[in-house]
Design a protein around this motif. Structure first.
Motif, mmCIF file in Angstrom:
data_model
loop_
_atom_site.group_PDB
_atom_site.id
_atom_site.type_symbol
_atom_site.label_atom_id
_atom_site.label_comp_id
_atom_site.label_asym_id
_atom_site.label_seq_id
_atom_site.Cartn_x
_atom_site.Cartn_y
_atom_site.Cartn_z
ATOM 1 N N ARG A 287 44.309 40.847 33.694
ATOM 2 C CA ARG A 287 43.390 39.746 33.398
ATOM 3 C C ARG A 287 44.154 38.460 33.091
ATOM 4 N NH1 ARG A 287 39.010 43.255 29.838
ATOM 5 N NH2 ARG A 287 37.683 43.832 31.603
ATOM 6 N N LEU A 288 45.331 38.582 32.477
ATOM 7 C CA LEU A 288 46.152 37.397 32.230
ATOM 8 C C LEU A 288 46.615 36.803 33.561
ATOM 9 C CD1 LEU A 288 47.168 35.990 29.608
ATOM 10 C CD2 LEU A 288 49.345 37.156 29.960
ATOM 11 N N PHE A 289 46.980 37.672 34.487
ATOM 12 C CA PHE A 289 47.377 37.239 35.826
ATOM 13 C C PHE A 289 46.202 36.586 36.548
ATOM 14 C CE2 PHE A 289 47.993 38.718 40.370
ATOM 15 C CZ PHE A 289 48.852 37.690 40.706
ATOM 16 N N MET A 290 45.016 37.149 36.402
ATOM 17 C CA MET A 290 43.816 36.576 37.019
ATOM 18 C C MET A 290 43.497 35.213 36.418
ATOM 19 S SD MET A 290 41.528 40.075 37.248
ATOM 20 C CE MET A 290 40.134 39.418 38.169
ATOM 21 N N THR A 291 43.842 35.004 35.153
ATOM 22 C CA THR A 291 43.666 33.697 34.515
ATOM 23 C C THR A 291 44.560 32.664 35.193
ATOM 24 O OG1 THR A 291 43.194 34.789 32.405
ATOM 25 C CG2 THR A 291 43.739 32.441 32.330
ATOM 26 N N GLU A 292 45.819 33.043 35.454
ATOM 27 C CA GLU A 292 46.724 32.137 36.172
ATOM 28 C C GLU A 292 46.175 31.814 37.560
ATOM 29 O OE1 GLU A 292 51.221 32.753 34.616
ATOM 30 O OE2 GLU A 292 50.468 34.320 35.949
ATOM 31 N N MET A 293 45.629 32.818 38.218
ATOM 32 C CA MET A 293 45.057 32.578 39.551
ATOM 33 C C MET A 293 43.881 31.617 39.478
ATOM 34 S SD MET A 293 45.335 36.093 41.759
ATOM 35 C CE MET A 293 44.608 37.224 40.586
ATOM 36 N N GLN A 294 43.048 31.744 38.440
ATOM 37 C CA GLN A 294 41.923 30.831 38.295
ATOM 38 C C GLN A 294 42.405 29.404 38.088
ATOM 39 O OE1 GLN A 294 38.485 31.768 38.588
ATOM 40 N NE2 GLN A 294 38.475 29.555 38.888
ATOM 41 N N MET A 295 43.501 29.235 37.355
ATOM 42 C CA MET A 295 44.084 27.908 37.172
ATOM 43 C C MET A 295 44.550 27.333 38.513
ATOM 44 S SD MET A 295 43.945 27.070 33.899
ATOM 45 C CE MET A 295 45.099 25.699 33.879
ATOM 46 N N LEU A 296 45.097 28.176 39.378
ATOM 47 C CA LEU A 296 45.540 27.719 40.700
ATOM 48 C C LEU A 296 44.348 27.424 41.607
ATOM 49 C CD1 LEU A 296 48.530 30.183 41.265
ATOM 50 C CD2 LEU A 296 48.669 27.760 40.685
ATOM 51 N N VAL A 310 50.537 36.731 46.561
ATOM 52 C CA VAL A 310 49.802 35.903 45.599
ATOM 53 C C VAL A 310 49.365 34.602 46.264
ATOM 54 C CG1 VAL A 310 49.908 34.681 43.392
ATOM 55 C CG2 VAL A 310 51.040 36.895 43.641
ATOM 56 N N CYS A 311 50.272 33.968 46.990
ATOM 57 C CA CYS A 311 49.962 32.696 47.661
ATOM 58 C C CYS A 311 48.853 32.878 48.691
ATOM 59 C CB CYS A 311 51.226 32.139 48.309
ATOM 60 S SG CYS A 311 51.029 30.483 49.012
ATOM 61 N N ARG A 312 48.928 33.965 49.457
ATOM 62 C CA ARG A 312 47.898 34.212 50.472
ATOM 63 C C ARG A 312 46.543 34.487 49.813
ATOM 64 N NH1 ARG A 312 52.153 37.243 52.696
ATOM 65 N NH2 ARG A 312 51.117 39.262 52.478
ATOM 66 N N PHE A 313 46.555 35.219 48.701
ATOM 67 C CA PHE A 313 45.313 35.520 47.989
ATOM 68 C C PHE A 313 44.715 34.249 47.385
ATOM 69 C CE2 PHE A 313 43.241 37.979 44.288
ATOM 70 C CZ PHE A 313 42.081 38.195 45.019
ATOM 71 N N ILE A 314 45.560 33.373 46.840
ATOM 72 C CA ILE A 314 45.086 32.109 46.264
ATOM 73 C C ILE A 314 44.422 31.253 47.347
ATOM 74 C CG2 ILE A 314 45.832 29.910 45.253
ATOM 75 C CD1 ILE A 314 45.699 32.224 43.267
ATOM 76 N N GLN A 315 44.999 31.227 48.540
ATOM 77 C CA GLN A 315 44.379 30.453 49.628
ATOM 78 C C GLN A 315 42.976 30.976 49.929
ATOM 79 O OE1 GLN A 315 43.961 27.736 51.038
ATOM 80 N NE2 GLN A 315 45.492 27.525 52.659
ATOM 81 N N LEU A 316 42.781 32.275 49.852
ATOM 82 C CA LEU A 316 41.463 32.859 50.080
ATOM 83 C C LEU A 316 40.498 32.523 48.944
ATOM 84 C CD1 LEU A 316 42.541 36.420 51.301
ATOM 85 C CD2 LEU A 316 41.567 34.606 52.711
ATOM 86 N N LEU A 317 41.002 32.503 47.726
ATOM 87 C CA LEU A 317 40.154 32.282 46.557
ATOM 88 C C LEU A 317 39.677 30.839 46.432
ATOM 89 C CD1 LEU A 317 42.132 34.348 43.880
ATOM 90 C CD2 LEU A 317 39.826 34.862 44.700
ATOM 91 N N ARG A 318 40.456 29.890 46.933
ATOM 92 C CA ARG A 318 40.121 28.487 46.753
ATOM 93 C C ARG A 318 38.945 28.076 47.634
ATOM 94 N NH1 ARG A 318 43.602 24.855 44.698
ATOM 95 N NH2 ARG A 318 43.537 23.420 46.461
#
Length: 335
Positions: A287-296, A310-318
């Motif tokens: 969940r702490l890691f997911m918090t960082e992802m939400q910030m990104l 992580v970078c590829r997943f962040i591109q999908l999440l944005r």
């Protein structure tokens, strides 16, 4: 007749405010286009399809249980996109997941394990797969290769983003509360997010991206957007933010101090060490890691390396235009 002619002449003027809004909000326009024109159905139809208790056609994704969080999620989301495209009910078998129960993070009650006795692994082509009522796939051996070939038609950023947004909207209340409590507040909307991967990823899979490459790119961005001075740093190595502050002491680098929370390595993520944690500690760190992802996700721009899952997943999440995420090594790929 003349009155109606005047009214018809005014109709194009009604669309000018809409056109002006879309021109100045390209990320909004991008999300609408990707959802309504490039994808096979709507969010509502996904939800209603997944809510069926007696699905006639299913696809079950079996989580491997030895990979990293984003590595497994990227594969799972490709399977989810394929299930939507092939009009199947999507099911997750997460019994072996090394991050705990799927319901710890996502409130998706329909995605449970269904023990169909006649379940078959996906084949090499969609004509063959159409004959399978209850299909399954995973990420190991030639099974992964067969799944990769079968899912070629959905290996696009738009289609996988579509199901990723659906999944992320289903975060549990506990996870949402955790993210809100641990995220960094009082940052301007125009902050830059960067992700720096260390640890076991650099042993065989990827090169280390020097911090000066991030600095050089940020300097170029600051010249164009002078107001951008706040940088959120996400990294599995807590020493990275100190190194960045020494390189550019006038810039405002912020990050979540993982040393206060982590029960394992703080100078790089090593999956074998994480897997030995208790379930409670795994859930907290995830969940702490997911918090960082939400910030990104929320950052105006993101700098990272696509060699990292992580970078590829962040591109999908944005939800922003894909051009607002810049990779310092490879281009985006589906997995």
């Amino acid at each position: 007749m003349v009155g109606w002619f005047k009214i018809l002449k005014l109709i194009p003027l009604l669309f000018l405010p809409i056109a002006f809004y879309l021109f100045h909000n390209q990320s909004y326009f991008y999300s609408i286009v990707s959802i309504e024109q490039k994808c096979p159905c709507s969010f509502d139809s996904i939800a209603s399809c997944q809510a069926s208790r007696n699905p006639k056609r299913t696809l079950m994704y079996i989580i491997w249980g030895k990979g990293g969080y984003c590595s497994e999620m990227n594969q799972l989301l490709l399977a989810f996109a394929y299930s939507v495209w092939s009009k199947r009910h999507f099911i997750i078998d997460a019994r072996q997941w090394n991050y705990g129960n799927f319901s710890h993070y996502f409130h998706v009650p329909s995605m449970n394990y269904f023990p169909y006795s006649n379940r078959t692994y996906l084949g090499k082509n969609n004509n063959e797969n159409e004959l399978i009522d209850h299909a399954q796939t995973t990420r190991t051996g030639n099974i992964l290769n067969r799944f990769w070939i079968a899912s070629l038609k959905v290996q696009s950023l738009e289609k996988i983003r579509y199901v990723t947004h659906y999944l992320w909207k289903s975060l549990t209340n506990e996870t949402l509360k955790f993210i809100e409590e641990h995220r960094i507040k009082r940052l301007p909307k125009t902050y830059i997010g960067i992700h720096v991967r260390k640890g076991d990823k650099l042993i065989k899979e990827a090169r280390e991206i020097p911090l000066m490459e991030y600095i050089t790119l940020i300097e170029a961005m600051v010249k164009r957007k002078k107001k951008i001075r706040h940088i959120f740093v996400a990294s599995d190595d807590h020493t990275v933010i100190g190194q960045l502050r020494r390189l550019r002491p006038r810039w405002h680098f912020v990050g979540i101090d993982r040393r206060k929370h982590r029960k394992t390595d703080t100078t790089g993520h090593y999956q074998k060490n994480f897997d030995q944690l208790s379930e409670k500690d795994k859930i907290f760190e995830t969940r702490l890691f997911m918090t960082e992802m939400q910030m990104l996700i929320d950052a105006k721009y993101v700098l990272c390396g696509m060699s990292s899952n992580v970078c590829r997943f962040i591109q999908l999440l944005r939800h922003q235009n894909p051009a607002t995420l810049i990779s310092l090594d490879y281009k985006w790929r589906s997995t």
